[in-house]
Design a protein around this motif. Structure first.
Motif, mmCIF file in Angstrom:
data_model
loop_
_atom_site.group_PDB
_atom_site.id
_atom_site.type_symbol
_atom_site.label_atom_id
_atom_site.label_comp_id
_atom_site.label_asym_id
_atom_site.label_seq_id
_atom_site.Cartn_x
_atom_site.Cartn_y
_atom_site.Cartn_z
ATOM 1 N N THR A 179 8.631 -15.995 -73.377
ATOM 2 C CA THR A 179 9.803 -16.525 -72.673
ATOM 3 C C THR A 179 10.429 -17.677 -73.454
ATOM 4 O O THR A 179 11.654 -17.746 -73.596
ATOM 5 N N ILE A 180 9.602 -18.564 -73.970
ATOM 6 C CA ILE A 180 10.113 -19.697 -74.753
ATOM 7 C C ILE A 180 10.822 -19.201 -76.007
ATOM 8 O O ILE A 180 11.922 -19.659 -76.333
ATOM 9 N N SER A 188 19.083 -19.443 -77.566
ATOM 10 C CA SER A 188 20.154 -19.748 -76.612
ATOM 11 C C SER A 188 20.245 -21.250 -76.358
ATOM 12 O O SER A 188 21.345 -21.799 -76.248
ATOM 13 N N LEU A 189 19.103 -21.906 -76.268
ATOM 14 C CA LEU A 189 19.116 -23.352 -76.038
ATOM 15 C C LEU A 189 19.654 -24.104 -77.246
ATOM 16 O O LEU A 189 20.383 -25.092 -77.098
ATOM 17 N N ILE A 190 19.330 -23.633 -78.428
ATOM 18 C CA ILE A 190 19.847 -24.268 -79.648
ATOM 19 C C ILE A 190 21.361 -24.095 -79.732
ATOM 20 O O ILE A 190 22.089 -25.041 -80.064
ATOM 21 N N LYS A 238 -1.155 -14.768 -69.760
ATOM 22 C CA LYS A 238 -0.234 -15.769 -69.222
ATOM 23 C C LYS A 238 0.362 -16.611 -70.342
ATOM 24 O O LYS A 238 1.560 -16.874 -70.361
ATOM 25 N N THR A 239 -0.486 -17.022 -71.281
ATOM 26 C CA THR A 239 -0.026 -17.818 -72.409
ATOM 27 C C THR A 239 0.957 -17.013 -73.253
ATOM 28 O O THR A 239 1.988 -17.537 -73.683
ATOM 29 N N GLY A 240 0.653 -15.744 -73.477
ATOM 30 C CA GLY A 240 1.541 -14.878 -74.252
ATOM 31 C C GLY A 240 2.878 -14.684 -73.565
ATOM 32 O O GLY A 240 3.930 -14.675 -74.218
#
Length: 125
Positions: free
Chosen positions: A14-15, A21-23, A7-9
């Motif tokens: 995803t991040i 794209s967010l930058i 789940k963490t991976g």
């Protein structure tokens, strides 16, 4: 424990996929808002406020299309088209265009990271 790592991976993946794209979005959105809120900018190659407002709306729509997964290719094409014109304007005014070219490349790269299958040719068998 293994399920927790998976789940963490997945969250980390995803991040990391969305981070470029967010930058890029942090560049386009303020630029668009600046064109909308201050259309009478001086020192621009086109001094018409209607053109500046249109460019701001164009940037907002293109950025929204870029962020939505189903229309990422259209958004990337529109943002790239806009940035190509900006590169040409920088060259015309003899201003440094390297940063603009890097932003253009980063836009295409961010799109590729999110949807690499859109950039591959499909061979018919």
């Amino acid at each position: 424990m293994t399920e927790q790592k998976m789940k963490t991976g997945k969250i980390l993946k995803t991040i990391l996929i969305w981070l470029p794209s967010l930058i890029i979005t942090l560049f386009y959105i303020p630029n668009a808002l600046n064109k909308l809120l201050e259309p009478d900018q001086t020192g621009k190659i086109i001094g018409n406020s209607a053109v500046m407002i249109t460019a701001g709306v164009f940037l907002l729509i293109a950025t929204a299309l870029f962020l939505y997964n189903k229309t990422i290719l259209i958004g990337t094409a529109l943002l790239s088209l806009y940035m190509i014109f900006i590169v040409l304007i920088h060259m015309y005014k003899e201003k440094p265009s390297e940063v603009v070219i890097l932003i253009l490349m980063a836009t295409i790269f961010a799109s590729y990271i999110r949807k690499p299958e859109l950039f591959h040719l499909k061979h018919e068998s």
